[in-house]
Design a protein around this motif. Structure first.
Motif, short mmCIF file in Angstrom:
data_model
loop_
_atom_site.label_atom_id
_atom_site.label_comp_id
_atom_site.label_asym_id
_atom_site.label_seq_id
_atom_site.Cartn_x
_atom_site.Cartn_y
_atom_site.Cartn_z
N CYS A 105 0.82 -1.22 0.00
CA CYS A 105 0.00 0.00 0.00
C CYS A 105 0.85 1.27 0.00
CB CYS A 105 -1.01 -0.02 1.13
SG CYS A 105 -0.28 0.29 2.71
N SER A 106 2.17 1.15 0.01
CA SER A 106 3.01 2.36 0.02
C SER A 106 3.32 2.82 -1.39
CB SER A 106 4.32 2.09 0.75
OG SER A 106 4.06 1.78 2.10
N ASP A 107 3.19 4.11 -1.63
CA ASP A 107 3.60 4.66 -2.91
C ASP A 107 5.12 4.68 -3.00
OD1 ASP A 107 0.94 5.56 -3.97
OD2 ASP A 107 0.97 6.53 -2.00
N LEU A 108 5.76 4.82 -1.84
CA LEU A 108 7.22 4.81 -1.78
C LEU A 108 7.63 4.02 -0.54
CD1 LEU A 108 10.02 5.94 -2.69
CD2 LEU A 108 9.55 7.94 -1.26
N CYS A 109 8.48 3.01 -0.74
CA CYS A 109 9.00 2.24 0.40
C CYS A 109 10.44 2.64 0.64
CB CYS A 109 8.96 0.74 0.11
SG CYS A 109 7.30 0.15 -0.19
N MET A 214 7.82 12.05 -5.21
CA MET A 214 6.41 11.69 -5.22
C MET A 214 5.63 12.57 -6.18
SD MET A 214 5.74 10.44 -1.39
CE MET A 214 4.81 9.02 -1.82
N ARG A 215 6.08 13.79 -6.35
CA ARG A 215 5.36 14.70 -7.23
C ARG A 215 5.60 14.36 -8.69
NH1 ARG A 215 6.80 20.32 -6.06
NH2 ARG A 215 7.37 19.23 -4.25
N TYR A 216 6.85 14.06 -9.03
CA TYR A 216 7.18 13.86 -10.45
C TYR A 216 7.32 12.39 -10.80
CZ TYR A 216 7.86 18.80 -10.10
OH TYR A 216 7.66 20.13 -9.86
N ASP A 217 8.28 11.73 -10.18
CA ASP A 217 8.62 10.38 -10.65
C ASP A 217 7.50 9.38 -10.43
OD1 ASP A 217 10.83 11.81 -11.00
OD2 ASP A 217 12.10 10.70 -9.64
N LEU A 218 6.65 9.61 -9.43
CA LEU A 218 5.63 8.61 -9.13
C LEU A 218 4.25 9.05 -9.61
CD1 LEU A 218 6.70 7.73 -5.49
CD2 LEU A 218 7.38 6.65 -7.61
N ARG A 219 4.23 10.09 -10.43
CA ARG A 219 2.96 10.71 -10.80
C ARG A 219 2.02 9.74 -11.50
NH1 ARG A 219 4.12 16.08 -13.78
NH2 ARG A 219 5.20 14.52 -15.00
#
Ligand code: ATP
Ligand code: MG
Length: 221
Positions: A105-109, A214-219
């Motif tokens: 469930c994490s957008d970033l671990c 989180m803003r750019y790379d995971l958009r």
């Protein structure tokens, strides 16, 4: 808007998960509504830190809760996700369903590694679980160097070895070996709030890098 979730995962105990979780939560709460979920119960380091912080009247944009299993995690995220900007998940050093749920469930671990071989070895066990979760949902995982002594041989050798051997990248931001982190944890503060200038630069830098990621790379996720 759905909250962005950041999970702290590492199978080696004492690696620095709670230190990073609490500093991230405190720093992000200056700008966002933050929910800190302590998934390492009954130890509850992050929950104790957050309770101390609340007692001291700090951090009105920070709320915290505890999580004992994967079902409770799903339920608490679901219930709060649209009322909060970031969810920080402080994980436990165990290969359990709950750890798997944090990865899913994490957008970033973030995987904290101190400058010791033991933490790198433990990281390799995590990869099996990351690979499994990856079949269902892509996992974005990054190492975070902590207790890093930039000018030592061992730090240099380990970070080179990690870059060569591990399949996940490391964040550019690293936390040094500082008493301020230990002191801040025990007082419900971030190391930045404690007035340690170097620690403040590290925390501010870490948060800036994560927000950018989180803003750019995971958009697209
Ligand atoms: N960058 C750092 N510099 C100095 N001390 C640190 C640093 N990071 C963590 N520590 C200390 O190391 C100990 C373990 O850190 P922490 O509690 O964050 O790890 P953890 O992975 O959450 O451990 P646990 O398995 O107990 O949950 C604590 O006493 C903490 O203050
Ligand atoms: Mg902990």
């Amino acid at each position: 808007m759905m909250a962005r979730a950041i999970g702290l995962v590492q199978l080696k105990g004492g690696a620095g998960r709670s230190t990073i979780a609490t500093n991230l939560a405190g720093e992000l709460a200056r700008f966002h509504d933050v929910l800190l979920l302590d998934c390492d119960m009954p130890q509850g380091t992050s929950a104790s830190w957050a309770a101390l912080r609340k007692q001291a009247g700090r951090g009105t944009r920070l709320t915290f809760d505890t999580v004992y299993d994967a079902a409770e995690l799903a339920e608490k995220i679901e219930r709060r996700a649209d009322q909060t900007g970031y969810v920080i998940l402080d994980g436990a050093p165990r290969l359990t369903e709950l750890s798997r749920a944090i990865l899913s469930c994490s957008d970033l671990c973030l995987v904290p590694v101190g400058a010791s071989a033991a933490e790198l070895w433990a990281t390799s066990h995590l990869f099996g679980m990351i690979a499994e979760v990856n079949k269902v949902r892509p996992v974005v995982a990054c190492l975070v160097w902590t207790r890093f002594r930039a000018h030592t041989q061992i730090a240099r050798k380990l970070s080179e070895a990690a870059a060569a051997a591990l399949s996940i990248p490391a964040l550019k931001s690293r936390l040094g070996y500082r008493v301020a982190y230990t002191e801040a944890l025990g007082r419900g503060l971030t190391a930045a709030e404690l007035g340690d200038r170097d620690a403040r630069l590290e925390i501010v830098g870490l948060v800036a890098e994560i927000r950018r990621l989180m803003r750019y790379d995971l958009r697209m996720r």
